[in-house]
Design a protein around this motif. Structure first.
Motif, PDB file in Angstrom:
ATOM      1  N   SER A  62       0.803  -1.234   0.000  1.00 32.12           N
ATOM      2  CA  SER A  62       0.000   0.000   0.000  1.00 32.12           C
ATOM      3  C   SER A  62       0.836   1.285   0.000  1.00 32.12           C
ATOM      4  CB  SER A  62      -0.985  -0.003   1.180  1.00 32.12           C
ATOM      5  OG  SER A  62      -0.317  -0.152   2.407  1.00 32.12           O
ATOM      6  N   PRO A  63       2.019   1.345   0.625  1.00 34.75           N
ATOM      7  CA  PRO A  63       2.803   2.589   0.557  1.00 34.75           C
ATOM      8  C   PRO A  63       3.233   2.977  -0.861  1.00 34.75           C
ATOM      9  CG  PRO A  63       3.557   1.249   2.384  1.00 34.75           C
ATOM     10  CD  PRO A  63       2.647   0.387   1.564  1.00 34.75           C
ATOM     11  N   LEU A  64       3.171   2.047  -1.790  1.00 37.06           N
ATOM     12  CA  LEU A  64       3.621   2.333  -3.153  1.00 37.06           C
ATOM     13  C   LEU A  64       2.503   2.879  -4.043  1.00 37.06           C
ATOM     14  CD1 LEU A  64       5.695  -0.900  -3.893  1.00 37.06           C
ATOM     15  CD2 LEU A  64       6.450   1.219  -2.775  1.00 37.06           C
ATOM     16  N   SER A  65       1.277   2.846  -3.564  1.00 36.19           N
ATOM     17  CA  SER A  65       0.120   3.086  -4.438  1.00 36.19           C
ATOM     18  C   SER A  65       0.046   4.490  -5.009  1.00 36.19           C
ATOM     19  CB  SER A  65      -1.180   2.765  -3.694  1.00 36.19           C
ATOM     20  OG  SER A  65      -1.308   3.598  -2.557  1.00 36.19           O
ATOM     21  N   GLU A  66       0.713   5.465  -4.403  1.00 37.27           N
ATOM     22  CA  GLU A  66       0.659   6.846  -4.897  1.00 37.27           C
ATOM     23  C   GLU A  66       1.866   7.214  -5.749  1.00 37.27           C
ATOM     24  OE1 GLU A  66      -2.035   8.680  -4.485  1.00 37.27           O
ATOM     25  OE2 GLU A  66      -2.879   6.963  -3.401  1.00 37.27           O
ATOM     26  N   ALA A  72      -2.781  -1.742  -8.692  1.00 33.11           N
ATOM     27  CA  ALA A  72      -3.783  -1.211  -9.621  1.00 33.11           C
ATOM     28  C   ALA A  72      -3.770   0.308  -9.653  1.00 33.11           C
ATOM     29  CB  ALA A  72      -5.171  -1.720  -9.228  1.00 33.11           C
ATOM     30  N   SER A  73      -3.162   0.923  -8.645  1.00 33.28           N
ATOM     31  CA  SER A  73      -3.070   2.389  -8.570  1.00 33.28           C
ATOM     32  C   SER A  73      -1.767   2.916  -9.149  1.00 33.28           C
ATOM     33  CB  SER A  73      -3.202   2.848  -7.105  1.00 33.28           C
ATOM     34  OG  SER A  73      -4.425   2.432  -6.548  1.00 33.28           O
ATOM     35  N   LEU A  99      -4.570 -12.425  -9.801  1.00 28.84           N
ATOM     36  CA  LEU A  99      -3.869 -11.480 -10.678  1.00 28.84           C
ATOM     37  C   LEU A  99      -4.755 -10.338 -11.145  1.00 28.84           C
ATOM     38  CD1 LEU A  99      -1.887 -13.909 -13.023  1.00 28.84           C
ATOM     39  CD2 LEU A  99      -1.113 -12.834 -10.895  1.00 28.84           C
ATOM     40  N   SER A 100      -5.994 -10.286 -10.706  1.00 29.56           N
ATOM     41  CA  SER A 100      -6.933  -9.301 -11.250  1.00 29.56           C
ATOM     42  C   SER A 100      -6.457  -7.854 -11.106  1.00 29.56           C
ATOM     43  CB  SER A 100      -8.318  -9.473 -10.625  1.00 29.56           C
ATOM     44  OG  SER A 100      -8.273  -9.382  -9.226  1.00 29.56           O
ATOM     45  N   PRO A 101      -5.728  -7.455 -10.045  1.00 26.67           N
ATOM     46  CA  PRO A 101      -5.253  -6.067  -9.986  1.00 26.67           C
ATOM     47  C   PRO A 101      -4.323  -5.681 -11.133  1.00 26.67           C
ATOM     48  CG  PRO A 101      -5.157  -7.048  -7.810  1.00 26.67           C
ATOM     49  CD  PRO A 101      -5.425  -8.169  -8.782  1.00 26.67           C
ATOM     50  N   LEU A 102      -3.728  -6.655 -11.794  1.00 23.87           N
ATOM     51  CA  LEU A 102      -2.793  -6.349 -12.882  1.00 23.87           C
ATOM     52  C   LEU A 102      -3.512  -5.947 -14.165  1.00 23.87           C
ATOM     53  CD1 LEU A 102      -0.164  -9.227 -12.491  1.00 23.87           C
ATOM     54  CD2 LEU A 102      -0.241  -6.998 -11.352  1.00 23.87           C
ATOM     55  N   SER A 103      -4.794  -6.229 -14.260  1.00 20.37           N
ATOM     56  CA  SER A 103      -5.517  -6.007 -15.509  1.00 20.37           C
ATOM     57  C   SER A 103      -5.586  -4.538 -15.899  1.00 20.37           C
ATOM     58  CB  SER A 103      -6.934  -6.576 -15.413  1.00 20.37           C
ATOM     59  OG  SER A 103      -7.661  -5.929 -14.379  1.00 20.37           O
ATOM     60  N   PRO A 117      -6.872 -12.278 -16.156  1.00 16.28           N
ATOM     61  CA  PRO A 117      -6.507 -10.864 -16.023  1.00 16.28           C
ATOM     62  C   PRO A 117      -5.374 -10.422 -16.935  1.00 16.28           C
ATOM     63  CG  PRO A 117      -6.835 -11.835 -13.862  1.00 16.28           C
ATOM     64  CD  PRO A 117      -6.831 -12.974 -14.857  1.00 16.28           C
ATOM     65  N   LEU A 118      -4.596 -11.360 -17.443  1.00 17.90           N
ATOM     66  CA  LEU A 118      -3.484 -11.002 -18.329  1.00 17.90           C
ATOM     67  C   LEU A 118      -3.964 -10.629 -19.725  1.00 17.90           C
ATOM     68  CD1 LEU A 118      -0.944 -13.848 -17.433  1.00 17.90           C
ATOM     69  CD2 LEU A 118      -1.164 -11.591 -16.379  1.00 17.90           C
TER      70      LEU A 118
END
Length: 259
Positions: free
Chosen positions: A21-25, A45-46, A63-67, A90-91
């Motif tokens: 989560s710290p990487l999301s921004e 995903a962000s 893997l759905s966040p990678l879509s 998701p790929l």
């Protein structure tokens, strides 16, 4: 890290990281998180700016966040041991993806067809793929390079592309029979082969380059009978000595390169 808005490349491997989560921004372009304890990819995903993503050897399933990573060009999902991902679906939306590594990854739903929608992927890595994987590979319009580890006896029968890289284990039962059916094959890389026969390569009209590394072939003379052979590379001393013994200069029409 969250306070570094200009950060574009981040490599944090073998750190037992669980929370992304710290990487999301951040506006990262390259992210390598191999060998951690990550099972939730939702923060990624962000980060739609990602172009290169290494997630090898993490306890992944979904893997759905990678879509949503529409700019992604390189994706590594390798595992050391055989493990399942929920689905490859998701790929299928990663339209710019060019290089994909799925060593030791299997879709839990058994469906390999999403790979067939990855038209821009030109390179894929698989380790000991099941039979049903080859139907997905056959539908990949841009595929040029298949790196296949743990290669077994039946692995050649259902794939045809310009460049094939086979990594075997010395004690595995395997054969190069069927290579003549790969009518598009031009470049063959063999690594870790035991005393398998090279004779099937002589039946190919398309192969013109072979590279051999750490192999234990007993007879290299079949290479003299490969119709279109132009170059043979032997990239360790044992292979080079065997090649020069069986195919001495003056008997061969191809160039030899080595270490």
């Amino acid at each position: 890290l969250a306070k570094m808005p200009n950060l574009r490349e981040l490599y944090l491997c073998q750190q037992e990281i669980t929370d992304l989560s710290p990487l999301s921004e951040l506006s990262l372009r390259e992210l390598n998180l191999a060998d951690n304890q990550i099972d939730d990819l939702s923060p990624l995903a962000s980060i739609p700016s990602l172009q290169l993503l290494y997630l090898g050897n993490n306890p992944l399933a979904d893997l759905s966040p990678l879509s949503s990573l529409e700019l992604l060009r390189v994706l590594n999902l390798d595992a050391i041991d055989r493990s399942h991902l929920d689905s490859f679906a998701p790929l299928s939306g990663l339209e710019m993806l060019e290089q994909l590594s799925l060593n030791n990854r299997i879709p839990a739903d058994g469906n390999w067809s999403p790979l067939g929608e990855l038209d821009e992927v030109w390179e894929i890595w698989l380790w000991d793929p099941p039979d049903r994987a080859f139907a997905g590979l056959a539908e990949m319009a841009g595929l040029r390079d298949l790196y296949m580890g743990g290669y077994g006896a039946d692995s050649l029968r259902a794939v045809d592309l310009p460049r094939l890289h086979l990594l075997s284990l010395y004690d595995m039962p395997y054969s190069l029979e069927g290579i003549e059916q790969m009518t598009s094959l031009e470049w063959l890389n063999l690594c870790g082969m035991g005393p398998v026969s090279l004779e099937p390569v002589t039946w190919s009209d398309s192969v013109h380059t072979i590279n051999i590394t750490d192999c234990r072939f007993e007879d290299y003379t079949p290479l003299l009978r490969v119709p279109g052979m132009k170059e043979v590379g032997a990239w360790d001393e044992t292979c080079l000595q065997g090649l020069e013994r069986d195919c001495p200069e003056g008997t061969r029409t191809f160039q030899v390169t080595g270490p």
